[in-house]
Design a protein around this motif. Structure first.
Motif, short mmCIF file in Angstrom:
data_model
loop_
_atom_site.label_atom_id
_atom_site.label_comp_id
_atom_site.label_asym_id
_atom_site.label_seq_id
_atom_site.Cartn_x
_atom_site.Cartn_y
_atom_site.Cartn_z
N LYS A 4 0.84 -1.20 0.00
CA LYS A 4 0.00 0.00 0.00
C LYS A 4 0.87 1.25 0.00
CE LYS A 4 -4.45 -1.21 1.94
NZ LYS A 4 -5.41 -0.95 2.97
N MET A 206 -11.44 1.80 -9.28
CA MET A 206 -11.05 1.59 -7.87
C MET A 206 -12.29 1.51 -6.99
SD MET A 206 -7.85 4.20 -7.77
CE MET A 206 -7.02 3.91 -6.24
N ALA A 211 -11.86 -0.30 -3.44
CA ALA A 211 -10.74 0.40 -2.79
C ALA A 211 -11.32 1.33 -1.73
CB ALA A 211 -9.95 1.20 -3.82
N SER A 212 -10.66 1.42 -0.58
CA SER A 212 -11.23 2.25 0.48
C SER A 212 -11.11 3.73 0.10
CB SER A 212 -10.51 1.98 1.80
OG SER A 212 -9.19 2.43 1.70
N ASN A 213 -11.98 4.53 0.70
CA ASN A 213 -12.01 5.95 0.38
C ASN A 213 -10.65 6.60 0.55
OD1 ASN A 213 -14.66 5.49 0.02
ND2 ASN A 213 -15.36 6.52 1.87
N PHE A 215 -7.74 5.18 0.49
CA PHE A 215 -6.79 4.66 -0.49
C PHE A 215 -6.90 5.45 -1.79
CE2 PHE A 215 -5.01 1.72 -3.53
CZ PHE A 215 -3.97 1.16 -2.82
#
Lengths: 298, 227
Positions: A4, A206, A211-213, A215
């Protein structure tokens, strides 16, 4: 997690390089505005140092003889304190004078080594009720020939003028730099908006794959932060230049004797540099956060 | 697996803008459901509601037992990790290779490199693109692009696969290949919900058919046909 972080850094780097002209514009604007801002702070510091003993309406200083005895000192103190023409006064002991001396010449340890507290005379700094020049001179002169007094020094019109003009210039610089800082934040905001637009497809994918906010948002925020940090870095370099060549140049100048005390020591410069770096980072984050929160619908 | 209770969705503006009206449906784990109906009947809205790309104006939607209307926004990505999506226009990233497009879906949800290097070749093998890993989307046929899109949607092994007109841009022969692939994925236990206009596919597959008309479910038939 390692992936990440490397992904974030890679994305941020790609974004910065992909729109290099916008990146340069944003960094230049923020560095110019922060250089002005930092220089205005340094100018204030320099003038404050040069006119330190004349701040707060002090119009004259009664220098005592270091050898003056307690009775002589008490007599002077009494006549200053009891005079109806004196609004207030401050006694600066030899130790306090030495402390001030050390602050003023913090960058010249050899000078501090050579001087001891006992070499410096104690003094009374006097604020009269009426700042009119004639009244002040008349009042101050009364102390000149008293026993135990070495000399009476008046704040000249020139010093007052320097204080006034320097404050005007640094206030002007401050306002210009604040306007430019707002422009920098807007430029960073627009740069990030363009970056978001250019990556709309990727952002859409994404979101679809979960995908998380943060990220999605973080590479754009980092981009703004890098703009701010690099811009502030250049501004700090400019500030060191201003201190080393401009301010120190004034203080070395023989033609402007009044500016000899114009000094900014390293501690003050480091303090102001940290301020400028913090403001650069804050402007970068605020600009990009605003872009991300309004244009990145995650 | 999926449950809609009195779900309605209307858009602001205009007069007759109800995209979905009072929909009730229960879709079990591992089912294959076709959503059919004319353009504007509410098929895409149905799919977007399940993925929480949109919220219903009224009613409740349950996915895997959870009321997704109650999910806070930071939890929505975790819902989407359990739902794969494929589209008529594939939504591939043109500057990335086939393998990179699929790997992207795992990278952005923080999967470790070791998992990515193992799963990407395996899923590309499954969709029949093992020899195209380094090709770019523009170098592929429509059918191949859709296979990449399916690989990307399925690489994270979601519980549900939503397909919005996946064969809409493909010729009939290629479409059959795509349907075989979706059927294969369905047999692994993945629930598949597919919106389509393709009469031939629906009539051949004979799976559950839900027909929408002007936002209303007008037919829900097991082993149904297009009309």
């Amino acid at each position: 997690m390692a992936l990440k972080i490397s992904y974030m850094l890679k994305e941020t780097g790609t974004n910065l390089v992909r729109r290099i002209s916008l990146t340069i514009a944003a960094i230049l604007t923020i560095s110019i505005s922060l250089a002005l801002f930092g220089s205005s702070l340094l100018a204030r510091d320099g003038v404050a140092n040069a006119t330190q003993r004349w701040e707060g309406g002090i119009e004259f200083v009664v220098w005592m003889n270091p050898e003056a005895d307690a009775d002589q000192d008490a007599a002077i103190r009494r006549s200053i304190e009891e005079s109806p023409a004196v609004a207030s006064s401050t006694y600066v002991s030899q130790e306090e004078a030495f402390e001030e001396f050390r602050e003023m010449f913090a960058d010249s340890p050899e000078l501090i080594e050579a001087v001891e507290a006992s070499d410096l005379p104690p003094s009374y700094r006097v604020v009269p009720t009426d700042p009119d020049a004639d009244v002040v001179v008349e009042l101050g002169s009364q102390f000149r020939n008293q026993p135990g007094v070495r000399d009476v020094v008046f704040a000249s019109e020139a010093i007052k003028d320097i204080q006034l003009q320097a404050n005007r210039i640094s206030n002007g610089l401050l306002w210009v730099s604040i306007a430019l800082l707002i422009a920098s934040a807007l430029l960073i905001l627009n740069t990030i908006v363009v970056a978001i637009g250019a990556r709309r497809q990727e952002i859409e994918v994404m979101k679809l794959v979960g995908a998380s906010n943060w990220f999605i948002r973080l590479p754009f925020m980092l981009e703004g932060l890098v703009h701010g940090l690099i811009g502030a870095g250049f501004a700090v370099l400019a500030m060191w230049g201003v201190r080393n060549w401009v301010i120190d140049g004034f203080s070395r100048s023989q033609s402007l004797a009044l500016l000899e005390g114009l000094k900014v020591n390293n501690a003050e410069l480091i303090n102001r540099s940290l301020w400028v770096l913090a403001i650069g980072v804050a402007v970068g984050i605020v600009g990009s956060a605003f872009a991300v929160s309004t244009k990145l619908d995650v | 697996m999926i449950k809609l209770e009195n779900v309605s969705k209307s858009y602001k503006g205009g007069t007759n803008t109800a995209a979905l009206q009072n929909a009730n449906i229960d879709i079990g784990k591992g089912e294959f459901v076709f959503l059919v109906g004319p353009s504007g009947s509410g098929k895409s809205t149905f799919i977007r509601l399940l993925n929480k790309e949109e919220d219903p104006s009224d009613g409740r939607i349950f996915v895997a037992g959870k009321d997704i209307g109650q999910l806070s926004s930071w939890k929505v990505p975790y819902l989407r990790r359990n739902i794969g999506c494929i589209f008529q226009d594939f939504k591939l990233l043109e500057k990335r290779t086939v393998a990179e497009n699929v790997a992207f879906a795992l990278e952005v949800i923080g999967r470790p490199r070791s998992v990515i290097t193992k799963q990407v070749p395996a899923i590309l093998e499954l969709v029949g693109l093992a020899d195209k890993v380094d090709s770019f989307p523009t170098q592929l046929s429509g059918g191949e692009q859709q296979r990449v899109s399916i690989a990307r949607a399925f690489v994270n092994r979601p519980l549900i696969l939503l397909a919005d007109e996946p064969t809409g841009n493909l010729d009939p022969t290629t479409s059959v290949g795509i349907m075989r692939l979706l059927d294969r994925i369905n047999r692994t236990g993945t629930t598949v919900v597919m919106a389509t206009h393709d009469r031939g596919i629906v009539d051949t597959m004979r799976r559950r058919v839900v027909e929408l008309d002007k936002g209303t479910i007008v037919r829900d038939q097991a082993q149904g046909v297009y009309e």
